[in-house]
Design a protein around this motif. Structure first.
Motif, PDB file in Angstrom:
ATOM      1  N   TRP A 151      30.600  -5.181  10.380  1.00 32.83           N
ATOM      2  CA  TRP A 151      32.138  -4.964  11.059  1.00 32.83           C
ATOM      3  C   TRP A 151      33.021  -4.573  10.013  1.00 32.83           C
ATOM      4  CZ3 TRP A 151      32.332  -8.818  14.504  1.00 32.83           C
ATOM      5  CH2 TRP A 151      31.305  -9.279  15.275  1.00 32.83           C
ATOM      6  N   PRO A 152      33.498  -3.299  10.683  1.00 31.05           N
ATOM      7  CA  PRO A 152      34.244  -1.686  10.050  1.00 31.05           C
ATOM      8  C   PRO A 152      35.642  -2.470   9.614  1.00 31.05           C
ATOM      9  CG  PRO A 152      33.137  -1.059  11.436  1.00 31.05           C
ATOM     10  CD  PRO A 152      33.445  -2.458  11.686  1.00 31.05           C
ATOM     11  N   ILE A 153      36.369  -3.280  10.301  1.00 27.75           N
ATOM     12  CA  ILE A 153      37.562  -3.730  10.069  1.00 27.75           C
ATOM     13  C   ILE A 153      37.695  -5.863   9.602  1.00 27.75           C
ATOM     14  CG2 ILE A 153      39.720  -4.743  11.109  1.00 27.75           C
ATOM     15  CD1 ILE A 153      39.652  -2.401  12.165  1.00 27.75           C
ATOM     16  N   ARG A 154      38.205  -6.051   8.796  1.00 28.06           N
ATOM     17  CA  ARG A 154      37.657  -7.443   8.034  1.00 28.06           C
ATOM     18  C   ARG A 154      39.236  -8.412   7.562  1.00 28.06           C
ATOM     19  NH1 ARG A 154      33.800 -10.899  10.213  1.00 28.06           N
ATOM     20  NH2 ARG A 154      34.996  -9.951  11.574  1.00 28.06           N
ATOM     21  N   SER A 155      39.434  -8.959   8.374  1.00 26.53           N
ATOM     22  CA  SER A 155      40.592  -9.388   7.982  1.00 26.53           C
ATOM     23  C   SER A 155      41.560  -8.209   7.898  1.00 26.53           C
ATOM     24  CB  SER A 155      40.686  -9.708   6.231  1.00 26.53           C
ATOM     25  OG  SER A 155      40.185 -10.767   6.025  1.00 26.53           O
ATOM     26  N   GLY A 156      41.914  -8.040   8.801  1.00 27.18           N
ATOM     27  CA  GLY A 156      43.099  -6.067   9.107  1.00 27.18           C
ATOM     28  C   GLY A 156      42.768  -5.732   8.152  1.00 27.18           C
ATOM     29  N   TRP A 157      41.744  -5.122   7.813  1.00 29.39           N
ATOM     30  CA  TRP A 157      41.676  -3.990   6.545  1.00 29.39           C
ATOM     31  C   TRP A 157      40.918  -3.430   6.645  1.00 29.39           C
ATOM     32  CZ3 TRP A 157      42.859  -7.529   1.772  1.00 29.39           C
ATOM     33  CH2 TRP A 157      44.250  -7.296   1.141  1.00 29.39           C
ATOM     34  N   LEU A 158      40.283  -2.621   6.364  1.00 27.95           N
ATOM     35  CA  LEU A 158      39.099  -1.853   6.257  1.00 27.95           C
ATOM     36  C   LEU A 158      37.069  -2.394   5.459  1.00 27.95           C
ATOM     37  CD1 LEU A 158      40.050   1.784   6.164  1.00 27.95           C
ATOM     38  CD2 LEU A 158      39.343   0.741   8.944  1.00 27.95           C
ATOM     39  N   ASN A 159      36.689  -3.192   6.106  1.00 32.39           N
ATOM     40  CA  ASN A 159      35.337  -3.249   5.362  1.00 32.39           C
ATOM     41  C   ASN A 159      35.760  -2.892   3.998  1.00 32.39           C
ATOM     42  OD1 ASN A 159      33.792  -5.503   4.217  1.00 32.39           O
ATOM     43  ND2 ASN A 159      32.929  -5.901   6.237  1.00 32.39           N
ATOM     44  N   GLU A 160      35.731  -2.424   3.147  1.00 31.27           N
ATOM     45  CA  GLU A 160      35.265  -1.157   1.999  1.00 31.27           C
ATOM     46  C   GLU A 160      34.398  -1.851   1.499  1.00 31.27           C
ATOM     47  OE1 GLU A 160      38.190   0.702   0.241  1.00 31.27           O
ATOM     48  OE2 GLU A 160      40.028  -0.700   0.932  1.00 31.27           O
ATOM     49  N   ASP A 161      34.124  -3.538   1.681  1.00 27.04           N
ATOM     50  CA  ASP A 161      32.324  -3.844   0.629  1.00 27.04           C
ATOM     51  C   ASP A 161      31.422  -3.472   1.467  1.00 27.04           C
ATOM     52  OD1 ASP A 161      31.900  -5.899  -1.013  1.00 27.04           O
ATOM     53  OD2 ASP A 161      31.918  -7.280  -0.310  1.00 27.04           O
ATOM     54  N   ALA A 162      31.823  -3.243   2.538  1.00 29.75           N
ATOM     55  CA  ALA A 162      30.515  -3.276   2.986  1.00 29.75           C
ATOM     56  C   ALA A 162      29.686  -2.025   2.692  1.00 29.75           C
ATOM     57  CB  ALA A 162      30.480  -4.089   4.673  1.00 29.75           C
ATOM     58  N   TYR A 163      30.808  -1.207   2.351  1.00 35.04           N
ATOM     59  CA  TYR A 163      29.826   0.333   3.066  1.00 35.04           C
ATOM     60  C   TYR A 163      30.011   0.648   1.549  1.00 35.04           C
ATOM     61  CZ  TYR A 163      31.006   0.018   7.789  1.00 35.04           C
ATOM     62  OH  TYR A 163      30.862  -0.137   8.559  1.00 35.04           O
ATOM     63  N   SER A 164      29.207   1.882   0.830  1.00 33.10           N
ATOM     64  CA  SER A 164      29.471   2.716  -0.104  1.00 33.10           C
ATOM     65  C   SER A 164      29.890   3.568  -0.338  1.00 33.10           C
ATOM     66  CB  SER A 164      27.812   2.925  -0.701  1.00 33.10           C
ATOM     67  OG  SER A 164      26.719   3.963   0.350  1.00 33.10           O
ATOM     68  N   GLN A 165      29.858   4.191   1.214  1.00 32.62           N
ATOM     69  CA  GLN A 165      30.078   5.780   1.163  1.00 32.62           C
ATOM     70  C   GLN A 165      31.766   5.540   1.519  1.00 32.62           C
ATOM     71  OE1 GLN A 165      28.199   8.661   2.096  1.00 32.62           O
ATOM     72  NE2 GLN A 165      26.951   8.704   0.438  1.00 32.62           N
ATOM     73  N   ARG A 166      32.666   6.197   2.252  1.00 37.00           N
ATOM     74  CA  ARG A 166      33.560   6.423   3.273  1.00 37.00           C
ATOM     75  C   ARG A 166      33.403   6.665   4.415  1.00 37.00           C
ATOM     76  NH1 ARG A 166      39.742   8.899   1.642  1.00 37.00           N
ATOM     77  NH2 ARG A 166      40.792   9.954   4.184  1.00 37.00           N
TER      78      ARG A 166
ATOM     79  N   GLY B 237      35.714  -5.510  -2.924  1.00 37.55           N
ATOM     80  CA  GLY B 237      35.781  -3.926  -1.929  1.00 37.55           C
ATOM     81  C   GLY B 237      37.617  -2.921  -2.113  1.00 37.55           C
ATOM     82  N   ARG B 238      38.486  -4.086  -2.133  1.00 35.37           N
ATOM     83  CA  ARG B 238      39.487  -3.388  -1.364  1.00 35.37           C
ATOM     84  C   ARG B 238      39.780  -2.566  -2.321  1.00 35.37           C
ATOM     85  NH1 ARG B 238      43.309  -2.473   1.924  1.00 35.37           N
ATOM     86  NH2 ARG B 238      45.601  -2.672   1.383  1.00 35.37           N
ATOM     87  N   ARG B 239      40.610  -1.031  -2.302  1.00 31.89           N
ATOM     88  CA  ARG B 239      40.162   0.053  -2.711  1.00 31.89           C
ATOM     89  C   ARG B 239      39.037   0.504  -3.164  1.00 31.89           C
ATOM     90  NH1 ARG B 239      45.400   0.607  -0.056  1.00 31.89           N
ATOM     91  NH2 ARG B 239      46.955  -0.660  -0.398  1.00 31.89           N
ATOM     92  N   LYS B 240      38.308  -0.182  -2.942  1.00 31.27           N
ATOM     93  CA  LYS B 240      37.065   0.574  -3.192  1.00 31.27           C
ATOM     94  C   LYS B 240      36.735   2.066  -2.588  1.00 31.27           C
ATOM     95  CE  LYS B 240      32.622  -0.444  -2.228  1.00 31.27           C
ATOM     96  NZ  LYS B 240      31.409  -1.240  -1.945  1.00 31.27           N
ATOM     97  N   LEU B 241      36.917   2.276  -1.450  1.00 36.77           N
ATOM     98  CA  LEU B 241      36.746   3.617  -1.327  1.00 36.77           C
ATOM     99  C   LEU B 241      38.169   4.397  -0.509  1.00 36.77           C
ATOM    100  CD1 LEU B 241      33.790   2.358   1.678  1.00 36.77           C
ATOM    101  CD2 LEU B 241      33.422   3.281  -1.004  1.00 36.77           C
ATOM    102  N   LEU B 242      39.327   3.349  -0.153  1.00 38.77           N
ATOM    103  CA  LEU B 242      40.499   4.054   0.312  1.00 38.77           C
ATOM    104  C   LEU B 242      41.547   3.476  -0.561  1.00 38.77           C
ATOM    105  CD1 LEU B 242      41.038   5.837   2.981  1.00 38.77           C
ATOM    106  CD2 LEU B 242      41.859   3.386   3.862  1.00 38.77           C
ATOM    107  N   ASP B 243      42.086   4.394  -1.308  1.00 43.13           N
ATOM    108  CA  ASP B 243      42.949   4.303  -2.048  1.00 43.13           C
ATOM    109  C   ASP B 243      43.929   5.026  -1.597  1.00 43.13           C
ATOM    110  OD1 ASP B 243      44.217   4.270  -4.510  1.00 43.13           O
ATOM    111  OD2 ASP B 243      44.762   6.699  -4.938  1.00 43.13           O
ATOM    112  N   ARG B 244      45.062   3.505  -2.292  1.00 42.95           N
ATOM    113  CA  ARG B 244      46.729   3.445  -1.549  1.00 42.95           C
ATOM    114  C   ARG B 244      47.660   5.291  -1.594  1.00 42.95           C
ATOM    115  NH1 ARG B 244      46.786   1.664  -6.630  1.00 42.95           N
ATOM    116  NH2 ARG B 244      46.717  -0.524  -5.660  1.00 42.95           N
ATOM    117  N   SER B 245      48.398   4.960  -0.463  1.00 47.67           N
ATOM    118  CA  SER B 245      49.131   6.319  -0.080  1.00 47.67           C
ATOM    119  C   SER B 245      50.201   6.582  -1.922  1.00 47.67           C
ATOM    120  CB  SER B 245      49.716   6.253   0.958  1.00 47.67           C
ATOM    121  OG  SER B 245      50.473   7.536   1.533  1.00 47.67           O
ATOM    122  N   TYR B 246      50.311   7.716  -1.822  1.00 48.75           N
ATOM    123  CA  TYR B 246      51.037   7.976  -3.063  1.00 48.75           C
ATOM    124  C   TYR B 246      52.013   9.491  -2.461  1.00 48.75           C
ATOM    125  CZ  TYR B 246      47.888   5.822  -5.918  1.00 48.75           C
ATOM    126  OH  TYR B 246      46.843   5.752  -6.829  1.00 48.75           O
ATOM    127  N   ASP B 247      53.644   9.425  -2.964  1.00 47.78           N
ATOM    128  CA  ASP B 247      54.081   9.757  -2.408  1.00 47.78           C
ATOM    129  C   ASP B 247      53.965  11.612  -2.935  1.00 47.78           C
ATOM    130  OD1 ASP B 247      57.177  11.743  -2.826  1.00 47.78           O
ATOM    131  OD2 ASP B 247      57.426  10.025  -1.457  1.00 47.78           O
TER     132      ASP B 247
END
Length: 689
Positions: free
Chosen positions: A228-243, A449-459
């Motif tokens: 399931w690529p989307i979990r709890s409204g976020w991308l499901n980073e915990d289920a994948y090893s690569q972005r 797995g939160r922020r494991k593959l997709l980092d937050r955005s920076y100014d």
């Protein structure tokens, strides 16, 4: 040399000097030219007597081309609304969208129910590697105490409302469920038997999407695992090893849906279509930019626009002002909308929904000796069964809270159908009441797995985190940090530090005191290279107490903002639904009594989780108890014209996408995206990007 005392320039002072605005003007100009040409042609045909005679072959061919070009308005626009559990997709002129499960099955050594030694869901406490005999001990003492507390509160509420209660109702349910044995029905006698997805022995497919993925037999050869690529409204980073694998699954699900549901089987035809993509109110900026790149370059759509979910709810229902409560499968979003704009500080994104109610309902029935004690939500047929039971039997109507007898059929691949009967009492109402006691839900794995593959955005200018945030969301995080222990991760993630900037006086550090920092993100454009010294994804750093201090004992303000964002990522936003609505409306009105009354009078609940019978009436009563001063104003409405609550947001996206070019300048064309990139979002989005 330019005379510095008296000179004038028009540089970037007109809209036509921005590349982002010129395609819109060119499209309007071409439309006017086309309309004028059609008008002149009509006049020439009516004034010419020869036109009444048999037309020539050239004229007939030209008229046929014109008639073919006059397609229904909106037939070239695709509206996509992805969710944690379902994907809504369709043409803008369709009355209703197609619904596809947001899931993909891939060939894997073992399926999801066999992983981790076959650990079931919901998880059950083990004593000496064996389950205790009493189901009351399966889920631990904490769940049992909360469950008993909810039962006691419901009894008190029923007595206050003069409802009759039978003293031994619970014992009747437990005694009946203990003795029930299933009835076996052979497959040829089952009129509603399921057609399972066949897996060929020769060249089995690498992946299967949609409804067919949920109907793959558990013991298939080869095995398939659901992702399931989307979990709890976020991308499901915990289920994948690569972005790239994660976004590739999203692309495959969308591609298969476009081909199978919309009939667009040739990818070269997609460049004639536009796409309206619906995103959450509180989104990850990197998610939006990646989706823009995918839709523009990989899918090749002619143009793309984005729309927020709450705004889509008001467009679909025809509300000009109100508070939209969208209860999805795993996410609940609340936002106040006024005159076609989401009020930024009122946005709330809570990480629970209808799937949590389903899991809680299964737990409560198992606690009361449910006859099918082997139910496991990681098995596909059990997951579909639990979803069916929740939709059929859960209710918020107090008049239906009596001992009732129900039945269901268990259908599994390669097995005969089993018919079970069972009794329920208060489980059908206590499960959806979890919206108002969210600590009873299981939140233990939602931050994995939160922020494991997709980092937050920076100014790009100062390196500070700039993902959207709101004051109302800070209140929800503060509530979760104080009242829901399972919503807070124990170990903080590593902090990405930057070079020391302008120092400020050091303040005592506290988790909750930092939640409101940088509530409104700094606006900037994306797509340019990150400046030297700004935080880099995945960089580990030394401890805060050693790295954040300068020689003068002061703190870098950039480090403070990054640390506040890190702390927000450690907490799962959890808050009771009624309190979250009051918080959102309070932040949206900002003390204006007239707006408060307008928002309280325009509350609308949508989404699949809102289809629980009598939920709107129960929620209205709770809000009036908490806000007696607005007793007359509080009113919760449903979408008009008997529109399905699950489809309101998609319907709003279809209405928005069909707006005329002069009224909708949020389209991002392929040519300008190739030239300017994602920085166009700052000029094209209707909200503060």
């Amino acid at each position: 040399m330019i005379n510095q005392k008296n000179y004038y320039t028009e540089y970037l002072k007109r809209d036509d000097q921005y590349l982002a605005f010129r395609p819109q003007q060119e499209e309007n100009r071409n439309r006017l030219v086309r309309e004028a040409r059609d008008h002149d042609r009509a006049l020439a045909q009516t004034s010419n007597e020869i036109a009444m005679q048999a037309p020539s072959e050239d004229t007939m061919m030209e008229d046929e081309q014109d008639s073919e070009g006059q397609e229904p308005h909106g037939s070239k626009i695709i509206v996509i609304h992805p969710g944690s559990q379902n994907l809504r997709i369709g043409f803008s002129n369709d009355a209703l969208p197609k619904t596809v499960p947001m899931v993909i099955a891939r060939k894997w050594p073992e399926n999801e129910s066999e992983e981790y030694g076959g650990e079931p869901l919901p998880k059950r406490a083990k004593i000496d590697d064996e389950l205790p005999d009493e189901p009351e001990k399966w889920f631990g003492e904490q769940f049992a105490s909360i469950y008993c507390s909810m039962m006691s509160d419901l009894k008190t509420r029923m007595r206050n409302n003069k409802r009759r209660l039978l003293p031994n109702s619970k014992e009747l349910v437990i005694n009946y469920n203990r003795k029930v044995l299933p009835e076996t029905i052979s497959e040829h006698n089952d009129p509603h038997r399921i057609d399972w997805t066949p897996i060929p022995l020769q060249n089995p497919p690498e992946h299967i999407t949609g409804h067919a993925a949920l109907r793959i037999p558990e013991k298939s050869q080869p095995r398939y695992k659901l992702f399931w690529p989307i979990r709890s409204g976020w991308l499901n980073e915990d289920a994948y090893s690569q972005r790239n694998l994660m976004f590739n699954d999203v692309a495959l699900i969308l591609e298969d849906a476009i081909k199978s549901q919309l009939g667009l089987t040739r990818r070269k035809d997609w460049q004639q279509y536009s796409c309206c993509f619906i995103i959450p109110d509180l989104y990850d900026r990197n998610y939006v930019t990646v989706m823009l790149d995918m839709l523009s370059r990989e899918f090749g759509f002619k143009r793309v626009c984005f729309m927020q979910e709450s705004l889509g709810g008001t467009f679909g229902a025809g509300y000009s002002i109100g508070c939209v409560v969208d209860i999805g499968a795993q996410k609940t979003s609340i936002c106040c909308v006024e005159d076609g704009m989401c009020i930024e500080e009122s946005r709330v994104n809570l990480k629970y929904g209808g799937a949590d109610v389903m899991e809680l309902f299964v737990k409560m029935m198992l606690y009361d000796h449910f006859p099918y004690a082997d139910i496991n939500l990681k098995r596909r047929y059990d997951f579909l069964l639990a979803e069916e039971l929740k939709q059929k039997f859960c209710t918020m109507n107090e008049a239906e809270m009596v001992v009732q007898l129900f039945d269901f059929h268990l259908r599994a691949a390669g097995q005969d159908t089993r018919k079970y009967t069972f009794k329920t009492y208060d489980e059908t109402m206590l499960a959806p009441m979890g919206f108002f006691r969210p600590e009873v839900f299981d939140h233990s794995s939602k931050l994995n797995g939160r922020r494991k593959l997709l980092d937050r955005s920076y100014d790009i200018y100062d390196g500070s985190p700039n993902d959207p945030y709101s004051t109302a969301q800070a209140v929800a995080l503060q509530y979760a940090g104080q009242n829901v222990p399972t919503a807070v991760t124990q170990a903080p993630p590593p902090l990405a530090l930057a070079n020391v900037a302008t120092p400020i006086k050091q303040q005592p550090y506290s988790l909750l005191s930092r939640l409101n920092d940088e509530a409104t993100p700094l606006s900037s454009t994306a797509g340019s290279p990150r400046l030297e010294g700004t935080p880099q994804p995945g960089r580990a750093s030394p401890m805060l107490d050693e790295a954040e201090k300068t020689t003068n004992g002061r703190v870098d303000p950039l480090i403070e903002r990054v640390r506040a964002a890190e702390e927000r990522d450690r907490i799962l936003p959890i808050m009771p639904l009624d309190r979250a609505i009051i918080t959102s409306i309070g932040e949206g009105a900002k003390g204006d009594d007239r707006k408060l009354r307008d928002f309280y009078g325009g509350i609308m609940i949508i989404g699949g989780g809102a289809k629980t019978p009598s939920l709107n009436t129960f929620l209205e009563t709770r809000l009036r108890e908490l806000q007696p001063a607005y007793n007359k104003e509080i009113m919760i409405g449903l979408p008009p014209r008997e529109l399905d609550q699950q489809l309101v947001v998609w319907k709003g996206g279809s209405v928005f996408a069909r707006l005329s070019s002069s009224g909708n300048d949020s389209w991002i064309h392929r040519q300008e995206y190739d030239m300017l990139g994602a920085k166009l979002l700052a000029q094209k989005c209707m909200w503060n990007w």
